[in-house]
Design an enzyme around this catalytic site. Structure first.
Site, PDB file in Angstrom:
ATOM      1  N   TYR A  62      12.611  -1.240 -13.198  1.00 24.20           N
ATOM      2  CA  TYR A  62      11.211  -1.445 -13.570  1.00 24.20           C
ATOM      3  C   TYR A  62      11.054  -2.722 -14.393  1.00 24.20           C
ATOM      4  O   TYR A  62      11.678  -2.880 -15.444  1.00 24.20           O
ATOM      5  CB  TYR A  62      10.664  -0.241 -14.345  1.00 24.20           C
ATOM      6  CG  TYR A  62      10.425   0.991 -13.485  1.00 24.20           C
ATOM      7  CD1 TYR A  62      10.461   0.929 -12.097  1.00 24.20           C
ATOM      8  CD2 TYR A  62      10.156   2.229 -14.063  1.00 24.20           C
ATOM      9  CE1 TYR A  62      10.242   2.047 -11.314  1.00 24.20           C
ATOM     10  CE2 TYR A  62       9.933   3.358 -13.283  1.00 24.20           C
ATOM     11  CZ  TYR A  62       9.979   3.264 -11.910  1.00 24.20           C
ATOM     12  OH  TYR A  62       9.765   4.376 -11.131  1.00 24.20           O
ATOM     13  N   ALA A 235      -3.231   8.051  -7.443  1.00 25.00           N
ATOM     14  CA  ALA A 235      -3.625   7.317  -6.234  1.00 25.00           C
ATOM     15  C   ALA A 235      -4.203   5.944  -6.564  1.00 25.00           C
ATOM     16  O   ALA A 235      -5.149   5.493  -5.920  1.00 25.00           O
ATOM     17  CB  ALA A 235      -4.615   8.140  -5.411  1.00 25.00           C
ATOM     18  N   GLY A 237      -6.074   4.998  -8.736  1.00 30.27           N
ATOM     19  CA  GLY A 237      -7.448   4.993  -9.227  1.00 30.27           C
ATOM     20  C   GLY A 237      -8.540   5.026  -8.184  1.00 30.27           C
ATOM     21  O   GLY A 237      -9.722   4.915  -8.524  1.00 30.27           O
TER      22      GLY A 237
END
Length: 325
Positions: A62, A235, A237
């Site tokens: 990340y 999802a 937003g």
């Protein structure tokens, strides 16, 4: 009433929702971690703790390791926090470097051991609670994986193990060789990514061309008390305020339905979207990917809501864009 998390059944006091930390650390580049990155991390952690989240999900890749570095700095600036939370990370992906053609998936013993050592260094901790194997590696040797996990467990570097994006068959193969149980499977599931439900109702029917979710995976995880975690549960937003320009009719209609339900239940669209997942009897643990404190707070009511069977199916069918048989 929400089902008890499989993690809780194993004595792990995990919160019903987890915070995914992929958004920490700035861009996916080699720029150094900044004070602003750390400040953002503190604000996200504080917002999560305020709504009862004690579970934080990382991966070694990340923001090219910077997300874990940010968290390590938070630990240094907030003594005692490490023992108050559950920390999960992942390994098994080598990011593409200049001159490479693609990312590479790597479950070799050497890579797993080196990845965990890197994670522990960046986080500034002696152990992680749960390690996930990030994406299936076609060249995986399960005996080699078993050796790596046994070494990590014996050294006290990892307490529990799990997988991400794997089918039941892939987990079963690993479990034949690994003494430690795999207690988590993190999958892409949301009101927008519904193939995990479609796979259930497609049995003995001509499958739809876009169904790729491995049949039996949800059932296997439930039978083996493996915690299903949902990545991307909000999802991105699309049902809670993001622009719907260019979205298909089924998504637009579902966003409107979510908004109506949120108004009727005096809550937020985020809470409705998460509640749809959490209402499933598999006791799914959403891993929300936002690090925006406001959006984290908007998820507060998700564990308190109760959707009726009719409301759950209405949302599913609307998102599916096709009536049930």
């Amino acid at each position: 009433m929400l089902k008890t998390l499989p993690l809780n059944k194993r004595g792990i006091p995990a919160s019903r929702i987890a915070l995914g930390c992929m958004g920490l650390g700035g861009g996916w580049n080699r720029e150094p971690v900044t004070a602003e990155n750390v400040k953002q991390g503190h604000e996200a952690v504080e917002a999560a703790l305020d709504i009862g989240i004690n579970f934080f999900d990382h991966a070694d890749i990340y923001t090219r390791g910077k997300a874990e570095k940010v968290f390590g700095q938070i630990f240094r600036e907030r003594p005692g926090l490490r023992e108050e939370i559950i920390l999960q990370s992942k390994c098994g992906i080598k990011l593409m470097e200049p001159g490479d053609r693609s990312n590479v998936f790597d479950f070799s013993k050497e890579h797993i051991l080196n990845s965990v050592d890197g994670t522990l260094t960046r986080l500034g901790t002696e152990y992680i609670d749960i390690l996930l194997l990030h994406r299936p590696d076609p060249l995986m040797d399960p005996e080699e994986v078993a050796e790596a996990l046994h070494q990590l467990k014996t050294a006290g570097k990892v307490r529990h193990f799990g997988v991400s994006n794997m089918s039941a068959a892939q987990i079963k193969l690993l479990q034949v060789y690994c003494d430690e149980p795999f207690i988590v499977n993190q999958l892409h599931m949301s009101l927008a990514k519904i193939s995990w439900v479609d796979a259930v109702i497609s049995v003995n029917r001509e499958p739809w061309k876009d169904i790729t979710f491995p049949e039996g995976t949800i059932e296997y995880c439930r039978a083996e008390n493996i915690q299903l975690q949902a990545w991307g549960p909000l999802a991105q937003g699309i049902f809670s305020g993001r622009s719907l320009d260019g979205q298909p009719e089924n998504i637009v209609n579902t966003a409107a339905m979510v908004k109506t339900l949120a108004e009727e239940k005096n809550t937020t669209p985020e809470a409705i979207v998460l509640s749809w997942l959490m209402s499933h009897p598999a006791a799914i643990q959403p891993v929300i990917g936002t690090v925006n404190p406001g959006r984290i707070t908007a998820c507060r009511d998700a564990g308190k809501l109760e959707l009726s069977r009719r409301e759950w199916y209405d949302l599913y069918v609307s998102s599916r864009g096709e009536k049930l048989p």
